[in-house]
Design an enzyme around this catalytic site. Structure first.
Site, PDB file in Angstrom:
ATOM      1  N   ARG A 194     -25.815  -2.644   5.505  1.00 24.88           N
ATOM      2  CA  ARG A 194     -25.459  -4.061   5.409  1.00 24.88           C
ATOM      3  C   ARG A 194     -26.126  -4.896   6.507  1.00 24.88           C
ATOM      4  O   ARG A 194     -26.319  -6.088   6.349  1.00 24.88           O
ATOM      5  CB  ARG A 194     -23.952  -4.216   5.614  1.00 24.88           C
ATOM      6  N   GLU A 201     -20.181  -5.772   9.157  1.00 29.85           N
ATOM      7  CA  GLU A 201     -21.240  -5.044   9.853  1.00 29.85           C
ATOM      8  C   GLU A 201     -22.260  -5.999  10.461  1.00 29.85           C
ATOM      9  O   GLU A 201     -22.749  -5.781  11.575  1.00 29.85           O
ATOM     10  CB  GLU A 201     -21.924  -4.070   8.886  1.00 29.85           C
ATOM     11  N   LYS A 218       0.856  -1.190   0.000  1.00 29.89           N
ATOM     12  CA  LYS A 218       0.000   0.000   0.000  1.00 29.89           C
ATOM     13  C   LYS A 218       0.895   1.245   0.000  1.00 29.89           C
ATOM     14  O   LYS A 218       1.869   1.301   0.740  1.00 29.89           O
ATOM     15  CB  LYS A 218      -0.866  -0.034   1.270  1.00 29.89           C
TER      16      LYS A 218
END
Ligand SMILES: Cc1ncc(C[n+]2csc(CCOP(=O)(O)OP(=O)(O)O)c2C)c(N)n1
Length: 624
Positions: free
Chosen positions: A394, A366, A285
C-alpha cells in the site's frame, strides 16, 4: 423452535431466505454461528467478525437480489455466512484448506463474490465503480458496500466517500460498526463514531414521527411532504452521522445489527433512496460465543486446532515474537528508538507496554504510517515500522518519496514476508524484494536465525539510512551454524563444497543447509551461502561462485521476477560472468493459492528436497 441444522440445510441459495419468518431467520443465525465456530476452530480463520455479521448478511441477502445487485464486502474476512448461504455450504468444511474454499471472497468460487479481496478499505471504491459502470451500461442494479469501522477510517475509503458524495450515484454503504478493528479501533473518527452510537437513532426518530403522522387521516399525505423538510432540518441539527451527511450521503442509523427485523425494515426503507446512502449498523464482534465476545482481540483470527500428525512445525517461538523481544531490548538502551505498527497490534504489543510514549498505532493506514515515520526520523528519532509484507505494498510511494528519496533512517521490519499459508494470495508476502530492490538508498536484509535478526536490527539502526529486514511467518529455525559479524552488503559462507552452490536468502537458508545435507549423502559437495543482503548484493561472493562452481542455485521465498535471484544474475552479468550454470528458485509469475506454508513451499520446490532436486537436475543439465 427448529432443530439445529434444520433450516441451514434448506438454504441452497439466498432466494431460499424469502420463505423464512423473522423468528426462523433468528434460528438460522444461531445455526450459522454454530457452523462457523465448528469449522473455524478446526481450520482456523476469522472468528469475531464473522460471528458479528450474521444477521447483517442474512438481512442484506433477504432484501436484495445479489444475483443481479452488487454486494462488495470490505476486507472480505467476514464472508463465512455469505458463503454458507450462497451455495457453498457443502464445501464449508474445506475452508482455508489447500484446494478448498478461500477464507476471503473469491470470484472462482461463486458469482456472488465480485472481487478477490483481503486488503482493507477497497469496497466503497469498487462498489461505486460498479454503480457507475452499471448505469453507463443501462443495467438496473443496486450497489452495496459493507465496510467496518476500522476500515472506513482509511485513506482509500475516505477518497471513495469523497468521490461518491460528489458523483451522487445510487450507492448504499453499510457501516458495520463493532468499535473494533483487530484491537479497539483507534483515531479521531473512532471517537466520533462512539458519540454517534450514543445519540438517538435517526431512523427511529423518523419512523416514530412518520407513524404518528400516518395516524392523521386528512393531513397525513401533506404532512409527509412536510416531513421531508423536517427531515433535512432534523438531520442538520440532531442527526448522528452529520459528518456523512456533510459529505453528501443520506445517513441512517445507528441500527441494531442483531435485530433481524429492524435490519430488514431499515434496508427496505433505504434501498430505493436515490444518491449515496450510508446505513450505520451496530454489531458486536464475537456475538453468540462467549470466548469470542470476551476476547475480541485475540479471537479476531483463530489458529487451527491441529492434531499432532497434522502439525507443520515444531513448537518453537515465531520470528514475530523474537523480533518483538529484540526491539524491546534495543529500545531499553536507546531512547530514540520508536515503534510503529499499522493496526497489527501483536507485532509491537510488548513495546507498547514498556514504552507507550514511543509507540504509535495510527490504524490501518500504511501510507500515513510511513510518512509519519519519515517525520520521526527527520526529527532525530529511530523509527522501526513493523508491517506485514503484503500491506507494505500500500505504501510503495511513501517508501520511495518520504523515505528513500530523503535517505531517512527508517527501519522497516517486514513480517510475514514470503508465503503465509492459509490466508492465501491476498496475504502472501512475496513482492517486497522485487518491490523495494530498485529504490536507491535502501538496504535489504533477511536473517537466517534470530541472533542474526538482532544483529541486523542493531546494524540498521546504526547505519543512519533506510533499511528493511524481512522475516517469515513460521517458527524460528533450529540453531544455525555461522554467526560472523555483520558487514554491510556482505554474505556469509556456511559450508564449502566444489560440486554445487546454493545461495539462499533469509528463511531459505535453513532449507539450503538441509538440502546440502541431502546432497552430501549422495556425494555432492555443496557450498551454502547465507546471502544476508538482497541489496547491496555481495559482488565478491557472486564472482567467487558463478562460472566457477558447475551448478549455482539461488533460493528465495519471494517472487522471482525482479527478486533476489535476479539481483544475483544482474551482479554476475555486470561482472561479465557466464550465467549458464545458474538457476533461480522462488515464486513463479502466478498468484499462489492458500494451503499450509509447508504445503505451498513443497509445491514450489522450495523445501529442502525440492532445492536438492533442483541442484541435481542442474548438474545433470550441465553434464556434471
Ligand atoms: C491494508 C490492510 N491492512 C491491514 C489489514 C489487516 N486487517 C484485517 S481485518 C482488520 C480489521 C478491520 O477492522 P474493521 O474494518 O472494523 O472490521 P472488523 O474486523 O471489526 O469486522 C485488519 C487491520 C488488512 N486486511 N488490510
Amino acid at each position: 423452535m427448529n432443530d439445529m441444522q434444520n433450516i441451514l440445510a434448506t438454504i441452497n441459495s439466498p432466494a431460499d431466505l424469502a420463505k423464512l419468518s423473522y423468528e426462523q431467520l433468528d434460528a438460522l443465525a444461531a445455526e450459522i454461528r454454530a457452523e462457523i465456530v465448528r469449522v473455524v476452530y478446526r481450520n482456523g480463520g476469522h472468528l469475531g467478525s464473522n460471528l458479528g455479521s450474521v444477521e447483517l448478511t442474512l438481512a442484506l441477502h433477504f432484501c436484495f437480489d445479489f444475483a443481479n445487485d452488487r454486494l462488495v464486502w470490505d476486507v472480505g474476512h467476514q464472508t463465512y455466512c455469505h458463503k454458507l448461504i450462497t451455495g457453498r455450504r457443502a464445501q464449508f468444511d474445506t475452508l482455508r484448506r489447500r484446494g478448498g474454499l478461500s477464507g476471503f471472497p473469491n470470484k472462482d468460487e461463486s458469482p456472488y463474490d465480485l472481487f478477490n479481496t483481503g486488503h482493507s478499505s477497497t469496497a466503497i471504491s469498487t462498489a461505486l465503480g460498479l454503480a457507475c459502470g452499471d448505469k453507463l451500461r443501462e443495467q438496473r442494479r443496486k450497489a452495496v458496500a459493507v465496510v467496518g469501522d476500522g476500515a472506513i477510517a482509511v485513506g482509500m475509503a475516505f477518497e471513495a466517500l469523497n468521490h461518491a458524495g460528489a458523483l451522487a450515484e445510487n450507492l448504499l454503504v453499510v457501516l458495520n460498526d463493532n468499535s473494533m478493528s483487530i484491537s479497539k479501533t483507534v483515531g479521531a473518527l473512532s471517537a466520533y463514531l462512539t458519540q454517534v452510537r450514543s445519540a438517538p437513532a435517526y431512523l427511529e426518530l423518523k419512523r416514530d414521527v412518520a407513524a404518528a403522522l400516518d395516524k392523521l387521516p386528512i393531513f397525513g399525505g401533506t404532512m409527509r411532504h412536510v416531513l421531508d423538510h423536517i427531515k433535512v432540518a432534523v438531520r442538520d441539527s440532531v442527526t448522528p452521522g452529520r459528518m456523512f451527511s456533510d459529505l453528501g450521503f443520506h445517513y441512517y442509523g445507528p441500527a441494531d445489527g442483531h435485530d433481524i427485523g429492524e435490519l430488514i425494515e431499515t434496508l427496505n426503507d433505504v434501498k430505493e433512496l436515490p444518491g449515496p446512502t450510508l446505513l450505520h449498523v451496530i454489531t458486536e464482534k464475537g456475538r453468540g460465543h462467549e470466548n469470542a465476545r470476551n476476547h475480541q482481540h485475540c479471537m479476531h483470527s483463530v489458529a487451527p486446532e491441529k492434531l499432532p500428525a497434522e502439525t507443520d512445525e515444531p513448537n518453537r517461538p515465531s520470528w514475530t515474537s523474537r523480533f518483538s523481544h529484540s526491539l524491546v531490548e534495543i529500545a531499553a538502551k536507546d531512547s530514540t528508538v520508536a515503534a510503529l505498527t499499522v493496526a497489527m497490534p501483536d507485532l509491537t504489543s510488548e513495546f507498547r507496554e514498556q514504552f507507550p510514549e514511543r509507540h504509535f498505532d495510527p490504524g490501518i493506514c500504511e501510507q500515513h504510517a510511513l510518512g509519519f515515520a519519515a517525520g520521526l526520523a527527520t526529527a532525530g528519532m529511530k523509527p522501526v515500522v513493523a508491517i506485514y509484507s503484503t500491506f507494505l505494498q500500500r505504501a510503495y510511494d511513501q517508501v520511495f518519496h518520504e523515505i528513500c528519496l530523503q535517505n531517512a533512517p527508517v527501519l522497516l521490519v517486514i513480517d510475514r514476508a514470503g508465503l503465509v499459508g492459509n490466508d492465501g494470495p491476498t496475504h502472501h508476502g512475496v513482492f517486497d524484494i522485487a518491490g523495494l530492490r530498485h529504490l536507491p538508498n535502501i538496504t535489504l536484509m533477511a536473517p537466517k536465525d534470530p541472533a542474526e535478526l538482532r544483529r541486523m536490527m542493531d546494524s540498521a539502526l546504526s547505519w543512519g539510512r533506510p533499511c528493511a529486514i524481512r522475516i517469515p511467518r513460521e517458527s524460528i529455525p533450529q540453531e544455525m551454524p555461522g554467526g560472523e559479524p555483520l558487514a554491510h552488503g556482505k554474505a556469509e559462507i556456511l559450508c564449502h563444497g566444489d560440486d554445487a552452490a546454493i545461495i539462499a536468502y533469509g528463511a531459505m537458508v535453513s532449507r539450503a543447509m538441509e538440502a546440502a545435507g541431502i546432497l552430501a549423502g549422495e556425494g555432492i559437495g555443496t557450498t551454502v551461502v547465507n546471502a544476508r543482503f538482497a541489496k547491496p548484493i555481495d559482488a565478491d561472493m557472486v564472482a567467487g561462485l558463478v562460472g566457477r562452481v558447475p551448478a549455482v542455485v539461488t533460493v528465495e521465498d519471494g517472487a522471482l521476477a525482479g527478486g533476489f535471484g535476479s539481483a544475483v544474475l544482474e551482479c554476475a552479468a555486470a561482472q561479465g560472468l557466464g550465467t549458464a550454470g545458474v538457476r533461480l528458485l522462488g515464486v513463479p509469475d502466478v498468484f499462489v493459492e492458500h494451503g499450509t506454508r509447508s504445503e505451498l513451499l513443497a509445491s514450489l520446490g522450495l523445501d529442502a528436497s525440492g532445492v536438492a532436486d533442483a541442484v541435481k537436475l542442474l548438474r545433470k543439465e550441465r553434464g556434471v
